[in-house]
Every structure is written in C-alpha cells, then in structure tokens.
Design a protein around this motif. Structure first.
Motif, PDB file in Angstrom:
ATOM      1  N   LEU A 167       0.851  -1.186   0.000  1.00 22.85           N
ATOM      2  CA  LEU A 167       0.000   0.000   0.000  1.00 22.85           C
ATOM      3  C   LEU A 167       0.887   1.237   0.000  1.00 22.85           C
ATOM      4  N   SER A 168       0.477   2.259  -0.738  1.00 22.47           N
ATOM      5  CA  SER A 168       1.261   3.486  -0.812  1.00 22.47           C
ATOM      6  C   SER A 168       0.326   4.684  -0.804  1.00 22.47           C
ATOM      7  N   ALA A 169       0.922   5.860  -0.612  1.00 23.57           N
ATOM      8  CA  ALA A 169       0.141   7.090  -0.583  1.00 23.57           C
ATOM      9  C   ALA A 169      -0.566   7.315  -1.915  1.00 23.57           C
ATOM     10  N   ASP A 170      -1.752   7.916  -1.847  1.00 20.82           N
ATOM     11  CA  ASP A 170      -2.606   8.250  -2.989  1.00 20.82           C
ATOM     12  C   ASP A 170      -3.356   7.051  -3.546  1.00 20.82           C
ATOM     13  N   ASP A 171      -3.142   5.837  -3.026  1.00 19.15           N
ATOM     14  CA  ASP A 171      -3.991   4.709  -3.413  1.00 19.15           C
ATOM     15  C   ASP A 171      -5.421   4.966  -2.958  1.00 19.15           C
ATOM     16  N   GLN A 172      -6.382   4.465  -3.732  1.00 18.75           N
ATOM     17  CA  GLN A 172      -7.778   4.585  -3.373  1.00 18.75           C
ATOM     18  C   GLN A 172      -8.224   3.285  -2.706  1.00 18.75           C
ATOM     19  N   VAL A 173      -8.820   3.407  -1.494  1.00 20.20           N
ATOM     20  CA  VAL A 173      -9.293   2.228  -0.767  1.00 20.20           C
ATOM     21  C   VAL A 173     -10.799   2.351  -0.557  1.00 20.20           C
ATOM     22  N   VAL A 174     -11.467   1.212  -0.517  1.00 19.58           N
ATOM     23  CA  VAL A 174     -12.924   1.168  -0.364  1.00 19.58           C
ATOM     24  C   VAL A 174     -13.270   1.320   1.110  1.00 19.58           C
ATOM     25  N   TYR A 175     -14.212   2.240   1.429  1.00 15.46           N
ATOM     26  CA  TYR A 175     -14.676   2.363   2.808  1.00 15.46           C
ATOM     27  C   TYR A 175     -16.187   2.139   2.929  1.00 15.46           C
ATOM     28  N   ALA A 176     -16.881   2.018   1.797  1.00 17.86           N
ATOM     29  CA  ALA A 176     -18.321   1.721   1.811  1.00 17.86           C
ATOM     30  C   ALA A 176     -18.607   0.715   0.696  1.00 17.86           C
ATOM     31  N   GLY A 177     -19.307  -0.361   1.049  1.00 14.21           N
ATOM     32  CA  GLY A 177     -19.594  -1.422   0.089  1.00 14.21           C
ATOM     33  C   GLY A 177     -18.691  -2.632   0.246  1.00 14.21           C
ATOM     34  N   LEU A 178     -18.021  -2.753   1.399  1.00 11.37           N
ATOM     35  CA  LEU A 178     -17.067  -3.848   1.620  1.00 11.37           C
ATOM     36  C   LEU A 178     -17.733  -5.216   1.663  1.00 11.37           C
ATOM     37  N   THR A 179     -18.948  -5.274   2.218  1.00 15.25           N
ATOM     38  CA  THR A 179     -19.576  -6.585   2.451  1.00 15.25           C
ATOM     39  C   THR A 179     -19.905  -7.318   1.157  1.00 15.25           C
ATOM     40  N   ARG A 180     -19.981  -6.612   0.049  1.00 15.88           N
ATOM     41  CA  ARG A 180     -20.325  -7.255  -1.229  1.00 15.88           C
ATOM     42  C   ARG A 180     -19.113  -7.521  -2.100  1.00 15.88           C
ATOM     43  N   LEU A 181     -17.931  -7.234  -1.571  1.00 20.77           N
ATOM     44  CA  LEU A 181     -16.723  -7.316  -2.397  1.00 20.77           C
ATOM     45  C   LEU A 181     -15.964  -8.615  -2.180  1.00 20.77           C
ATOM     46  N   VAL A 182     -15.363  -9.072  -3.257  1.00 22.80           N
ATOM     47  CA  VAL A 182     -14.392 -10.159  -3.240  1.00 22.80           C
ATOM     48  C   VAL A 182     -13.205  -9.679  -4.065  1.00 22.80           C
ATOM     49  N   SER A 183     -12.013 -10.049  -3.627  1.00 23.25           N
ATOM     50  CA  SER A 183     -10.818  -9.613  -4.345  1.00 23.25           C
ATOM     51  C   SER A 183     -10.909 -10.011  -5.819  1.00 23.25           C
ATOM     52  N   GLY A 184     -10.712  -9.050  -6.696  1.00 22.94           N
ATOM     53  CA  GLY A 184     -10.815  -9.271  -8.128  1.00 22.94           C
ATOM     54  C   GLY A 184     -12.106  -8.769  -8.730  1.00 22.94           C
ATOM     55  N   ASP A 185     -13.076  -8.361  -7.898  1.00 22.98           N
ATOM     56  CA  ASP A 185     -14.342  -7.841  -8.419  1.00 22.98           C
ATOM     57  C   ASP A 185     -14.126  -6.513  -9.135  1.00 22.98           C
ATOM     58  N   ARG A 186     -14.963  -6.311 -10.168  1.00 23.56           N
ATOM     59  CA  ARG A 186     -14.983  -5.012 -10.834  1.00 23.56           C
ATOM     60  C   ARG A 186     -15.921  -4.098 -10.059  1.00 23.56           C
ATOM     61  N   VAL A 187     -15.540  -2.840  -9.889  1.00 23.55           N
ATOM     62  CA  VAL A 187     -16.318  -1.914  -9.071  1.00 23.55           C
ATOM     63  C   VAL A 187     -16.648  -0.651  -9.849  1.00 23.55           C
ATOM     64  N   THR A 188     -17.667   0.026  -9.349  1.00 27.10           N
ATOM     65  CA  THR A 188     -18.036   1.351  -9.840  1.00 27.10           C
ATOM     66  C   THR A 188     -17.963   2.310  -8.668  1.00 27.10           C
ATOM     67  N   VAL A 189     -17.116   3.312  -8.752  1.00 30.41           N
ATOM     68  CA  VAL A 189     -16.923   4.281  -7.669  1.00 30.41           C
ATOM     69  C   VAL A 189     -17.920   5.418  -7.856  1.00 30.41           C
ATOM     70  N   ILE A 190     -18.763   5.628  -6.843  1.00 32.21           N
ATOM     71  CA  ILE A 190     -19.774   6.684  -6.939  1.00 32.21           C
ATOM     72  C   ILE A 190     -19.429   7.877  -6.063  1.00 32.21           C
ATOM     73  N   GLY A 191     -18.404   7.786  -5.240  1.00 36.08           N
ATOM     74  CA  GLY A 191     -18.036   8.923  -4.386  1.00 36.08           C
ATOM     75  C   GLY A 191     -16.639   8.740  -3.847  1.00 36.08           C
ATOM     76  N   GLN A 192     -15.862   9.817  -3.872  1.00 38.02           N
ATOM     77  CA  GLN A 192     -14.505   9.787  -3.347  1.00 38.02           C
ATOM     78  C   GLN A 192     -14.352  10.873  -2.307  1.00 38.02           C
ATOM     79  N   VAL A 193     -13.611  10.576  -1.222  1.00 37.91           N
ATOM     80  CA  VAL A 193     -13.310  11.557  -0.186  1.00 37.91           C
ATOM     81  C   VAL A 193     -12.011  12.244  -0.543  1.00 37.91           C
ATOM     82  N   ALA A 194     -12.025  13.574  -0.564  1.00 37.58           N
ATOM     83  CA  ALA A 194     -10.806  14.323  -0.875  1.00 37.58           C
ATOM     84  C   ALA A 194      -9.845  14.275   0.302  1.00 37.58           C
ATOM     85  N   ALA A 195      -8.555  14.414  -0.003  1.00 40.22           N
ATOM     86  CA  ALA A 195      -7.551  14.371   1.056  1.00 40.22           C
ATOM     87  C   ALA A 195      -7.727  15.515   2.046  1.00 40.22           C
ATOM     88  N   SER A 196      -8.198  16.671   1.574  1.00 36.87           N
ATOM     89  CA  SER A 196      -8.358  17.828   2.464  1.00 36.87           C
ATOM     90  C   SER A 196      -9.478  17.641   3.460  1.00 36.87           C
TER      91      SER A 196
END
Length: 376
Positions: free
Chosen positions: A334-363
């Motif tokens: 893991l490194s800085a600026d990587d995007q990590v999932v914080y909502a929708g984890l329960t439906r995910l399996v490693s390798g799934d394709r995702v659609t991002v509907i919202g991102q939290v800004a660093a500020s």
C-alpha cells in the motif's frame, strides 16, 4: 413408415428444450458475474501530508502580572481603571493599615533612644580608660563598661533593621506598576479589606503575545522550542493562517493530565482574549492514514480493498494507531494516494470489478483534538 420416423426423432424435442433452458440460465449467470459492485473510496494519505491536530486556546500577553499587596489592610485608593494604559512606577492602588505608621515611628524613636545611651556609654568608657591608667579603676570595671557600650551598638543596629522593615512595609502599602502596559482587570474596590497576597489588579504588556494549549504525550515528544506551528483564528475561518513559534513545552504532568505548550505570536492583528487554534503535527510521519471503515478483519488478518482500474484487490495491512475516524497503518503493498474502499465492503471479493460513486478528498480528512483524545 412415417409413424416409425416420428418415433425415431421424437426424443429430440425434450433434449432441445433442456439445452435451451441451460443456455438461458448460463447467460443470466454470466450477466450477474460481470455486473460491477458500487463502492465509495478514499485516498491513502502519507504521514507527512496528514492535517495537523488543532488545539484551542486564548491569546494572552507574554508579559503579565497579578499585582498584590504584601501587607493586609483596607483598600484606601485605586486610581487605576480597566483598560487604562500605565507606565512603570505609576501608582495603581494604596492600602491603609493603622499599624504601619506607628510601627515606623516606634522604630525611629528606638534609634534616638539607643543613640543617646550609646553616647553616654562612650563617654563613661573614655573616663574609665583614664582612671584605669591612673590605677584608680580596676580592669574588671573597665571591661563591664566596654561590654555595655558594645551591647548598645548592637541594639542600635537592631533598631535600624526594625526601621528599615517598617519603611518597607509602609512602601508595600502602595501598589505601583512594575512595567508599562494596560490594566486588564480590577479585582478589588476601595473600602474592601484586602489580605496579603490577594490579587488586586491584573496588568499586561503589549510587547508580545502568546497562547497556551494542552497536548497529549504522543505529540509532545515530537516538538522542541523554536518549532514553527500554524495558528488559526476561531472566529475568522476564512482568514489567512498565522505562524507561531514554540517557546515552552511542559516536561512533567500529573497522571491523566495533558502537557502545556506555549506558542509565541507576533502578529499585530491579534489582541489578548482572541480565541485561536494551534495546529500540532502528528508524530507518526512514516505511517499511512485511511478511514477506519476501510479496514476489515479476515482469517488472514486486517486488510483493505485497493481499487485500481476499477478492480478491487485485497491488500493486507498492519494497524498502528487509531485516531478518531482515521487509522494509521503500514503495508508493503500500500502506498500514498492509493484509493481504498470504505463503503460497500460486504459485497466485495478480491478481483471484483467496481463502480466508484463517491470519493473523499484528502483535504476532508482533518484530525481534531477530540479524535486524538478519544484514541488515548
């Protein structure tokens, strides 16, 4: 003959139906498998990019004093008023104590009395010396006169010390400004009885300002005198931040208490009493920060889902410290600026394709004092 042919090919009908049903089901399963999972993501922040924790404080004068009398008595006069500018030596208040003047006069009278006795003792001693030379007076008598003269000299020194003390106490009945400044508060009114050591006035100088805040041990160890910190005005959120310099850091604290941190402020737009917030950088600069909700536990330990090219990938991490809504972690993958999932984890399996509907800004990932205190 036709009847025989119909029987021969009749079994193909149910087989074709079964094949059609299987093809339709497999098509639906393929559609379910390729449908992307909707998630929300937040960026991973490097430790040095973390927003500082803010601690609230009130601006005060760097040079300040609470003026007190060293003797008790009734406040007779108080020329100073709130907001009045004064210079060093100005009379601020005067006390009346009926014992001070008589004590001074008594000490003076004691000195006059001792001087008279000392003059007489000196004359008697000189006569005795003459008589001793003629052999009329014994050596013992001469020694007694000498001892009496020496005792009177010691008594005079004691009387002079008593007079000096009486004069000092009389001067202590007047309260004068120790430095140039402004009267911040008046704590006693004329006619009130004032005990020795009781504050009567509060005086502050305009030569410099400072603010004192309280910080936890985890942040104290990363600071040293001379460090420059960012300061914000509480009532002017849109204004430019100021810069303060660390002048004092508390080295001792009772159990459970926070440590004092004093920051010097030289901005002319500030005044004593203004509420500000002091930004203190976090101590774990090498850690990565991400939302607490992004970390999940599995049989293999803590991990997060990192999103790259709309594909979620499980990445193991090590949790270092909780800080309110954020968590500090380390991870080789893991490194800085990587995007990590914080909502929708329960439906995910490693390798799934995702659609991002919202991102939290660093500020938006700003730490607060309450967050850090809740993590202690």
């Amino acid at each position: 003959m036709r009847r025989i042919q119909a029987r021969h090919w009749g079994w193909l009908v149910p087989v074709a139906a079964v094949v059609a049903i299987m093809v339709a089901c497999s098509g639906r399963e393929a559609q379910v498998e390729v449908r992307p999972v909707t998630v929300r993501t937040a960026p991973v922040l490097a430790g040095e990019d973390l927003a500082p924790l803010r601690f609230a404080g009130v601006v005060r004068a760097r040079q300040r004093a609470e003026l007190t009398f060293q003797v008790s008595g009734t406040l007779h006069e108080r020329p100073a008023e709130i907001g009045q500018p004064v210079v060093a030596g100005d009379l601020m208040a005067r006390l009346r104590n009926p014992q001070l003047i008589p004590a001074r006069d008594s000490a003076r009278a004691r000195i006059r009395e001792t001087d008279a006795q000392l003059r007489q003792a000196e004359q008697e001693y000189q006569r005795a010396v003459t008589l001793r030379e003629r052999g009329v007076l014994s050596e013992q008598d001469l020694e007694q006169l000498l001892a009496r003269r020496d005792a009177l000299e010691a008594g005079r020194a004691t009387a002079q010390a008593a007079l000096a003390e009486a004069d000092q106490l009389l001067r202590e009945s007047e309260l004068r400004a120790p430095f140039a400044g402004t009267v911040e508060a008046v704590l006693a009114e004329p006619g009130e009885f004032v005990a020795a050591g009781q504050p009567v006035l509060r005086l502050s100088s305009a030569l410099g300002l400072e603010v004192e805040v309280r910080i936890p041990e985890i942040l104290r160890t990363s600071l040293k005198p001379g460090d420059r910190l960012t300061v914000w005005r509480v009532m002017e959120r849109g204004s430019e931040p100021l810069t303060g310099v660390v002048t004092e850091i508390g080295r001792g604290s009772r159990r459970g208490e926070l440590y004092p941190l004093v920051v010097s402020l030289d901005d002319p737009s500030l005044a004593p009493g203004v509420s500000v917030e002091v930004g203190v950088p976090r101590g774990r600069r090498e850690a990565l920060a991400l939302p607490v909700l992004a970390v999940f536990r599995s049989s293999e330990g803590p991990a997060v889902f990192r999103v790259r090219d709309n594909i979620a990938e499980r990445v193991p991490v090590t949790v270092l410290q909780l800080a309110g809504e954020q968590v500090l972690v380390s991870g080789e993958a893991l490194s800085a600026d990587d995007q990590v999932v914080y909502a929708g984890l329960t439906r995910l399996v490693s390798g799934d394709r995702v659609t991002v509907i919202g991102q939290v800004a660093a500020s938006d990932q700003v730490g607060t004092m309450d967050q850090l205190e809740s993590s202690q």
